[in-house]
Design a protein around this motif. Structure first.
Motif: not given
Length: 384
Positions: A156-167, A171-176
């Motif tokens: 669960y921690r790894a999956r949540r980490g991937r989701l956070i990284e994806r978000e 967000a970075e792509e949206s700002r770019r």
């Protein structure tokens, strides 16, 4: 996002209460089936048992602020509960939840060490401290339960980490993209203003020069100024409307509006179209128009009165734009219009699309701007 955070906060508040109810009521029910069996050696719950059953839920309530403390307090309360011979059952809910929470919150080493210590406690307890010692089957079941809890928490921690990284990446792509849109908007505004303001300046100078001796020609210049000012306001509204979600969108300037652009420029322009005229991608359509616009603006600034040759060639894989002036205009360059960022801006537009642009003086006099912009082949645009 706000609703998800609200539900997450509500779940964090409800969890300790739910575990408290499950452990106290569940243990109360479990003791009926265990106290009566003498060989199990279980005793009825008293105030000590209820207090120990509530330690885990209370620790869960503060686990986010004191994760290690909550972990140690819950495990210690569980061990003492068993050493006092109270009934087995829901008392194991709190240790499972607090181990899971410790892993998820990042305290992985502490959780695994606590899980190992808990396993050793259960082995010792079930071997030497109860009336009927248990064997390796019991020990294996305990180990499997602890490993399952810790492994699921790690997953669960790894999956949540991937989701956070994806978000974060999204967000970075949206700002770019927002930054690129702002730069594109600034470039559009530069092109719109540079062309139309230069045109207005030139026509105003012409009108002032002719108003006394040739009022009819001055009237034509003033009419051009009126139309140019209207056009610049319309295009500015179209560009700036992207800042408002519900704003009506004006058609973007494109190759289909070259005739209007040439007519407004006030220059003597000979237009030649080669190849089969067809719809081109929006980026190429806009870039081609702006390159022609900026080229005509530069001629208006620096060589008014020159003859201009504009050639648009629709090739199979590229759109070619060629703007040449002969530099033989009788009028002098209009002072006070400045230099600007016209040619570098045109190069950037072409390069952004994978094309190229060259600009420089002609050997026979005048100036040449030549650009090539890539196009999909006609066959690529047909549906398969």
């Amino acid at each position: 996002m706000r609703n998800r955070s609200r539900w997450h906060h509500l779940a964090q508040c409800v969890l300790p209460l739910t575990v408290a109810v499950a452990q106290t009521l569940g243990s109360r029910g479990a003791e009926y089936g265990q106290v009566s069996v003498e060989r199990l050696g279980r005793v009825p719950l008293d105030w000590r048992g209820y207090a120990l059953l509530l330690v885990g839920p209370l620790a869960l309530a503060v686990r986010r602020r004191f994760p290690i403390g909550a972990l140690l307090a819950t495990l210690a309360a569980t061990w003492v509960y068993l050493l006092l011979d109270f009934a087995y059952g829901p008392v194991f809910i709190s240790p499972a939840v607090v181990l899971f929470s410790a892993i998820v919150s990042g305290h992985r080493l502490a959780a695994w060490l606590a899980g190992g210590a808990t396993f050793l406690f259960f082995v010792a307890y079930a071997t030497w401290l109860i009336p009927e010692p248990q064997g390796w089957f019991h020990h294996t079941a305990v180990a499997a339960f602890l490993l399952l809890t810790l492994t699921v928490a790690e997953f669960y921690r790894a999956r949540r980490g991937r989701l956070i990284e994806r978000e974060r990446v999204a967000a970075e792509e949206s700002r770019r993209q927002a930054s690129e849109e702002r730069l594109s908007m600034a470039q559009e505004l530069h092109d719109v203003l540079a062309h139309n303001i230069s045109l207005i300046h030139v026509q105003a100078s012409t009108a002032l020069h002719l108003i006394d001796d040739h009022p009819e020609q001055a009237r034509t210049a003033l009419a051009t100024i009126k139309q140019a000012s209207k056009d610049v306001l319309t295009e500015m509204r179209g560009v700036l409307s992207v800042l408002r979600d519900d704003a009506p969108r004006s058609p973007t300037a494109g190759m289909d509006r070259l005739d209007e652009l040439v007519e407004r420029s006030g220059l003597r322009v000979n237009v030649t179209i080669d190849g089969d005229v067809r719809a081109v991608p929006p980026g190429v359509n806009r870039a081609g128009y702006r390159i022609v616009q900026e080229s005509l603006t530069n001629i208006t600034r620096h060589a008014p009165g020159s003859r201009v040759a504009l050639r648009i060639s629709y090739g199979r894989r590229e759109l070619a734009v060629l703007v040449e002036d002969d530099g033989a205009g009788a009028a002098k360059a209009v002072p006070g219009l400045g230099g600007g960022n016209g040619i570098p801006g045109m190069r950037e537009r072409a390069a952004a699309l994978g094309g190229s642009l060259s600009a420089g003086p002609r050997a026979e006099g005048g100036f040449r701007v030549s650009a090539t912009l890539p196009l999909p082949a006609p066959s690529d645009e047909e549906p398969k």
